[in-house]
Design an enzyme around this catalytic site. Structure first.
Site, PDB file in Angstrom:
ATOM      1  CD  GLU A 161      21.120  55.347   8.899  1.00  0.00           C
ATOM      2  OE1 GLU A 161      21.589  54.404   8.303  1.00  0.00           O
ATOM      3  OE2 GLU A 161      21.108  54.990  10.560  1.00  0.00           O
ATOM      4  CG  ASN A 202      14.451  56.231  11.519  1.00  0.00           C
ATOM      5  OD1 ASN A 202      14.326  56.791  12.761  1.00  0.00           O
ATOM      6  ND2 ASN A 202      15.318  54.904  12.050  1.00  0.00           N
ATOM      7  CG  HIS A 238      21.921  55.745  17.479  1.00  0.00           C
ATOM      8  ND1 HIS A 238      21.882  54.337  18.150  1.00  0.00           N
ATOM      9  CD2 HIS A 238      21.899  55.290  16.159  1.00  0.00           C
ATOM     10  CE1 HIS A 238      21.652  53.169  17.585  1.00  0.00           C
ATOM     11  NE2 HIS A 238      20.470  54.160  16.273  1.00  0.00           N
ATOM     12  CD  GLU A 267      17.603  53.661  14.810  1.00  0.00           C
ATOM     13  OE1 GLU A 267      18.651  53.098  14.385  1.00  0.00           O
ATOM     14  OE2 GLU A 267      17.243  53.778  13.674  1.00  0.00           O
ATOM     15  CG  ASP A 269      22.673  53.554  21.514  1.00  0.00           C
ATOM     16  OD1 ASP A 269      22.957  54.456  20.461  1.00  0.00           O
ATOM     17  OD2 ASP A 269      22.999  52.626  20.820  1.00  0.00           O
TER      18      ASP A 269
END
Length: 349
Positions: A161, A202, A238, A267, A269
């Site tokens: 990030e 990432n 996400h 990651e 979801d």
């Protein structure tokens, strides 16, 4: 394609019921059916899940984690606050527990994460650092952790990030003190400590092309041109139903591949505004399938990792009040429409 999928959802669900795979069936894996990992391996991909240490006392959860997936990411146990709680004092016990679990289940581990602006220990954030001081601290931390896990993880999220939504650098303590060069240094130091491990940058909200993913593309191009050891880009994925699907995902994966980089959905979801409805769950299932198909369409997209596989341990409700139901298994470890959509996208039944 999506409209067709939605129309077929009922028929597919009926077939799955007939096959004994319906939502609401017990959490244990059906050993007569290939797992998500089995199906992904047919395409040369892995299919994984994050996990966290407190969850490992939940035996039904742990059994499914060990049987359905072939890759694990520690959600928190390898972050700086956990691994170097006091300056120069390292504690790898949480990460080690997950590495040992993965080894027992013949799963591979993604290291997460070496450099991040969040979840830093108090000793790091409570004082001002000179550039030489922080540079030495950063190098020591990265190399101690990477050496500890050398040969035990296949990839590291080295810097996590690093950019804002508009593509400018995030004003982390590392950027403010060391400038943007800290990213190249972190990659070099990690490579020195383990020359075989794959090194990634990432981030979230870089699934579609746009200012933030463009910033990573430019940075990756510059790093590669300079000979910096960067091997991949992790797209966290996400997603949220209310914000729309990242329709340019496949194109985005391809452009990073053209730089000679692997990509991974790290990651995943897909949250929704609660309550969950049949329509929202069908849309969510379709998005899971679309993400999977995008990865399968790009040779250098190496795998997919759910950010834990069950709503029981999802981070979403605590961070996004009123939202949730983001994962393919519900809080009772029952399989949801998203699970069956994943199977179908991977070529299973």
């Amino acid at each position: 394609m999506r409209t067709t999928r939605l129309r077929l959802a009922g028929a597919v669900a009926a077939l799955l019921v007939a096959a004994g795979l319906a939502a609401g069936t017990p959490a244990q894996a059906d050993h007569q059916q290939p797992t998500l990992a089995d199906l992904a391996q047919r395409h040369g991909r892995y299919f994984g899940s994050a996990t966290d240490n407190p969850e490992l006392v939940d035996e039904p959860y742990k059994a499914l984690l060990g049987s359905e997936f072939d890759q694990i990411t520690p959600g928190n146990g390898m972050k700086w606050y956990a691994t170097e709680p006091q300056q120069g004092v390292f504690d790898f016990s949480q990460g080690d527990e997950i590495v040992d679990l993965a080894r027992a289940n013949r799963q591979k581990v993604r290291g997460h994460t070496l450099v991040w602006h969040s979840q830093l220990p108090g000793w790091l954030t409570s004082r001002e650092w000179t550039a030489p001081e922080l540079r030495a601290v950063l190098k020591k931390h990265i190399q101690a952790e990477v050496r500890h896990y050398r040969g035990k993880v296949f990839a590291w999220d080295v810097v996590n990030e690093a950019f804002n939504e508009d593509g400018t650098y995030r004003e982390s303590v590392f950027y403010k003190t060391l400038g943007p060069g800290y990213i190249a240094d972190a990659l070099r130091w990690a490579h020195q400590a383990d020359p075989r491990v794959k090194l990634y940058l990432n981030d979230y909200n870089i699934e579609a092309t746009g200012p933030k993913s463009d910033a990573y593309y430019r940075l990756a191009k510059e790093l590669k041109a300079a000979g910096v050891p960067l091997h991949g880009i992790g797209l966290q994925a996400h997603l949220a139903l209310q914000y729309g699907y990242p329709a340019t995902l496949e194109d985005n994966l391809r452009r990073f591949s053209r730089l000679g980089l692997d990509t991974a959905l790290t990651e995943v979801d897909i949250r929704m505004q609660l309550p969950a409805t049949e329509e929202k769950l069908a849309q969510q299932a379709e998005w899971y399938a679309d993400l999977t198909e995008a990865c399968l369409a790009v040779r250098r997209c190496v795998g997919i990792t759910l950010w834990d596989y069950t709503d029981k341990y999802s981070w979403i409700p605590a961070f996004f009040p009123g939202e949730g139901a983001a994962l393919p298994w519900d809080e009772e470890l029952r399989r949801k429409p998203a699970y069956f959509a994943l199977r179908e996208a991977l070529g299973g039944r």
